[in-house]
Design a protein around this motif. Sequence first.
Motif, PDB file in Angstrom:
ATOM      1  N   ASN A 196       0.852  -1.188   0.000  1.00 42.91           N
ATOM      2  CA  ASN A 196       0.000   0.000   0.000  1.00 42.91           C
ATOM      3  C   ASN A 196       0.887   1.238   0.000  1.00 42.91           C
ATOM      4  OD1 ASN A 196      -3.017  -0.968   0.660  1.00 42.91           O
ATOM      5  ND2 ASN A 196      -1.552  -2.269   1.742  1.00 42.91           N
ATOM      6  N   TRP A 197       0.987   1.866  -1.149  1.00 45.39           N
ATOM      7  CA  TRP A 197       1.902   2.993  -1.326  1.00 45.39           C
ATOM      8  C   TRP A 197       1.139   4.303  -1.195  1.00 45.39           C
ATOM      9  CZ3 TRP A 197       5.339   3.682  -6.331  1.00 45.39           C
ATOM     10  CH2 TRP A 197       6.253   4.737  -6.117  1.00 45.39           C
ATOM     11  N   LEU A 198       1.430   5.026  -0.129  1.00 45.46           N
ATOM     12  CA  LEU A 198       0.847   6.348   0.071  1.00 45.46           C
ATOM     13  C   LEU A 198       1.698   7.342  -0.706  1.00 45.46           C
ATOM     14  CD1 LEU A 198       0.015   4.512   2.538  1.00 45.46           C
ATOM     15  CD2 LEU A 198      -0.406   6.617   3.779  1.00 45.46           C
ATOM     16  N   ILE A 199       1.448   7.431  -2.002  1.00 46.54           N
ATOM     17  CA  ILE A 199       2.354   8.212  -2.852  1.00 46.54           C
ATOM     18  C   ILE A 199       2.136   9.725  -2.690  1.00 46.54           C
ATOM     19  CG2 ILE A 199       2.490   6.350  -4.537  1.00 46.54           C
ATOM     20  CD1 ILE A 199       0.797   8.049  -6.419  1.00 46.54           C
ATOM     21  N   SER A 200       1.020  10.110  -2.094  1.00 39.24           N
ATOM     22  CA  SER A 200       0.747  11.540  -1.907  1.00 39.24           C
ATOM     23  C   SER A 200       0.488  11.857  -0.443  1.00 39.24           C
ATOM     24  CB  SER A 200      -0.489  11.945  -2.724  1.00 39.24           C
ATOM     25  OG  SER A 200      -0.873  13.269  -2.425  1.00 39.24           O
ATOM     26  N   ASN A 201       1.074  12.953   0.025  1.00 43.35           N
ATOM     27  CA  ASN A 201       0.778  13.437   1.377  1.00 43.35           C
ATOM     28  C   ASN A 201      -0.153  14.654   1.306  1.00 43.35           C
ATOM     29  OD1 ASN A 201       2.715  15.152   0.255  1.00 43.35           O
ATOM     30  ND2 ASN A 201       3.557  15.704   2.264  1.00 43.35           N
ATOM     31  N   ARG A 202      -0.754  14.855   0.139  1.00 46.55           N
ATOM     32  CA  ARG A 202      -1.703  15.952  -0.044  1.00 46.55           C
ATOM     33  C   ARG A 202      -3.110  15.388  -0.206  1.00 46.55           C
ATOM     34  NH1 ARG A 202      -0.131  18.341  -5.388  1.00 46.55           N
ATOM     35  NH2 ARG A 202      -1.666  19.940  -4.851  1.00 46.55           N
ATOM     36  N   CYS A 203      -4.095  16.165   0.261  1.00 43.00           N
ATOM     37  CA  CYS A 203      -5.478  15.722   0.097  1.00 43.00           C
ATOM     38  C   CYS A 203      -6.401  16.938   0.057  1.00 43.00           C
ATOM     39  CB  CYS A 203      -5.899  14.792   1.238  1.00 43.00           C
ATOM     40  SG  CYS A 203      -7.460  13.934   0.886  1.00 43.00           S
ATOM     41  N   ASN A 204      -7.468  16.816  -0.707  1.00 47.10           N
ATOM     42  CA  ASN A 204      -8.465  17.882  -0.793  1.00 47.10           C
ATOM     43  C   ASN A 204      -9.606  17.680   0.189  1.00 47.10           C
ATOM     44  OD1 ASN A 204      -8.970  15.594  -2.441  1.00 47.10           O
ATOM     45  ND2 ASN A 204     -10.577  16.665  -3.545  1.00 47.10           N
ATOM     46  N   CYS A 205      -9.510  16.611   0.990  1.00 44.75           N
ATOM     47  CA  CYS A 205     -10.527  16.342   2.012  1.00 44.75           C
ATOM     48  C   CYS A 205      -9.915  16.398   3.404  1.00 44.75           C
ATOM     49  CB  CYS A 205     -11.167  14.967   1.792  1.00 44.75           C
ATOM     50  SG  CYS A 205     -12.346  14.924   0.432  1.00 44.75           S
ATOM     51  N   ASN A 206     -10.795  16.469   4.384  1.00 42.51           N
ATOM     52  CA  ASN A 206     -10.380  16.471   5.786  1.00 42.51           C
ATOM     53  C   ASN A 206     -11.291  15.503   6.546  1.00 42.51           C
ATOM     54  OD1 ASN A 206      -9.050  17.179   8.134  1.00 42.51           O
ATOM     55  ND2 ASN A 206     -10.383  18.937   8.531  1.00 42.51           N
ATOM     56  N   CYS A 207     -11.196  14.222   6.184  1.00 37.17           N
ATOM     57  CA  CYS A 207     -12.134  13.214   6.689  1.00 37.17           C
ATOM     58  C   CYS A 207     -12.026  13.046   8.196  1.00 37.17           C
ATOM     59  CB  CYS A 207     -11.887  11.881   5.993  1.00 37.17           C
ATOM     60  SG  CYS A 207     -12.076  11.966   4.205  1.00 37.17           S
ATOM     61  N   THR A 208     -13.169  12.806   8.819  1.00 36.37           N
ATOM     62  CA  THR A 208     -13.216  12.717  10.281  1.00 36.37           C
ATOM     63  C   THR A 208     -12.495  11.488  10.819  1.00 36.37           C
ATOM     64  OG1 THR A 208     -15.367  11.655  10.036  1.00 36.37           O
ATOM     65  CG2 THR A 208     -15.376  14.001  10.531  1.00 36.37           C
TER      66      THR A 208
ATOM     67  N   GLY B 258      -3.452  10.329   1.482  1.00 34.33           N
ATOM     68  CA  GLY B 258      -3.662  11.435   0.590  1.00 34.33           C
ATOM     69  C   GLY B 258      -4.491  11.083  -0.635  1.00 34.33           C
ATOM     70  N   GLU B 259      -4.504  12.041  -1.538  1.00 33.53           N
ATOM     71  CA  GLU B 259      -5.225  11.871  -2.789  1.00 33.53           C
ATOM     72  C   GLU B 259      -4.206  11.781  -3.926  1.00 33.53           C
ATOM     73  OE1 GLU B 259      -7.147  11.150  -5.713  1.00 33.53           O
ATOM     74  OE2 GLU B 259      -8.445  11.308  -3.940  1.00 33.53           O
ATOM     75  N   PRO B 260      -4.008  10.573  -4.489  1.00 38.61           N
ATOM     76  CA  PRO B 260      -2.976  10.398  -5.513  1.00 38.61           C
ATOM     77  C   PRO B 260      -3.216  11.200  -6.784  1.00 38.61           C
ATOM     78  CG  PRO B 260      -4.322   8.410  -5.274  1.00 38.61           C
ATOM     79  CD  PRO B 260      -4.680   9.308  -4.139  1.00 38.61           C
ATOM     80  N   LEU B 261      -4.472  11.542  -7.078  1.00 35.49           N
ATOM     81  CA  LEU B 261      -4.743  12.305  -8.292  1.00 35.49           C
ATOM     82  C   LEU B 261      -4.308  13.762  -8.181  1.00 35.49           C
ATOM     83  CD1 LEU B 261      -8.172  10.773  -9.329  1.00 35.49           C
ATOM     84  CD2 LEU B 261      -5.986  10.530 -10.518  1.00 35.49           C
ATOM     85  N   LEU B 262      -3.886  14.180  -6.984  1.00 37.69           N
ATOM     86  CA  LEU B 262      -3.283  15.503  -6.829  1.00 37.69           C
ATOM     87  C   LEU B 262      -1.805  15.495  -7.211  1.00 37.69           C
ATOM     88  CD1 LEU B 262      -4.897  16.710  -3.463  1.00 37.69           C
ATOM     89  CD2 LEU B 262      -5.372  17.572  -5.763  1.00 37.69           C
ATOM     90  N   GLU B 263      -1.280  14.297  -7.459  1.00 35.90           N
ATOM     91  CA  GLU B 263       0.139  14.130  -7.839  1.00 35.90           C
ATOM     92  C   GLU B 263       0.185  13.539  -9.244  1.00 35.90           C
ATOM     93  OE1 GLU B 263       2.541  15.096  -5.944  1.00 35.90           O
ATOM     94  OE2 GLU B 263       1.807  15.095  -3.878  1.00 35.90           O
ATOM     95  N   LYS B 264      -0.360  14.269 -10.219  1.00 37.27           N
ATOM     96  CA  LYS B 264      -0.570  13.723 -11.554  1.00 37.27           C
ATOM     97  C   LYS B 264       0.710  13.244 -12.215  1.00 37.27           C
ATOM     98  CE  LYS B 264      -2.062  16.480 -14.826  1.00 37.27           C
ATOM     99  NZ  LYS B 264      -2.977  17.290 -15.670  1.00 37.27           N
TER     100      LYS B 264
END
Length: 381
Positions: free
Chosen positions: A100-112, A149-155
């Motif tokens: 499970n590769w967390l390739i992005s540390n960025r995200c557009n959400c702030n899930c609870t 994170g959200e990988p699609l933010l790291e296109k």
Amino acid sequence: MEIVRKTKKGIYLRRHPKFGTLIFSPFSGLFLAVADNFSEDVERYCNNKTHDLPEKIINHLNIGNEKYKCASFDVENWLPSKEHFSDIDELPDGQPIVLNWLISNRCNCNCTYCYAGDVIDKEFAEVDEIKIAKELLDMNPLAIVLSGGEPLLEKNKLKNVLNTIGNRTGIMLDTNGLIYQQDIVPLLKKYNVVVRISLDSLLNSVNSKIRPQKDKKDNELGVQTIVKNILSYREAGIPVLVHTVLSTMNKKHIEDLSIQLPLLNVNGWRIFTIVRPNDDAKKDSFDKLMKYGKVKTIEEAEKNIQKEMTYFERKFKSESHFHVQILPDSTTKHNSVILVMPDGKLMTEGMFKSAKTIIEKESLFKKVDLRSHYERYFGII
């Protein structure tokens, strides 16, 4: 043990002599296993050659394959049954099933209940993602999950990774479903990537409370955007799995999802119970999510959610081409998953809590529980 191979049907196989064959299907996103006496015929079938396989195995290999019509079924991950595995207590321990590769540390959400709360917006050293991807392939995983994170933010990073690992291992892309990158879609299709989208309710007011976006104005069209993107992926011929996490706030919404998701033509649905976030900063928002309505304690909430899932599991029956996995409680240990951080470090969760601990590539299963690693993807054995 053999290297992971993509067959002519697109199914990935990794054979372990005297044990059996581990299988990843990009049609369904399911992991399957067959005993050694079925291995040669499974390989022949997956390469469009003459074979002698029980219909039950053929049905499972084709779950989610729209070119193949089969009757209703219940998914059994160990096929045809664990009694066929002579060395079931001696699991192959040389290589991981999933990374499970967390390739992005960025995200557009702030899930609870964010699973990656200790990763999002944290500082990591810049890395050569192509180099890391090659190193992960050397570990011979049956599949790699690209997450964040959200990988699609790291296109650009995502493109590099897909072009490096594509067709050499199974691939799943975890996303919140709020972003659709048109120029990524051809790569997803080319490499048979399974897209897994998180959706906790079809009521926007509820889903946006559980999984709020950082830009609050975007919450108004959250579910509408997710549904639109699911349809876009499916129209492009990309398999979509929906992940739903149950809390007190949305536990009554699974019946609505069970009716509506087949209309979106998704390939599968996984329902989980919520777990406490590993980020202490989210404790208050998590408590509000669980102590919803008349519920007073977290323990009461967890009991009620378990009861709701058990009731739903008895009532709901998956139909052909829409497989459902209901995971009513934590059946595997925390240290069953192998994580890859944004900087390439290998980690797993601690045995008793969600804090992560570093593991070594050469000795993964000293800290990762081997049996639990198998059970995480193949069911209780």
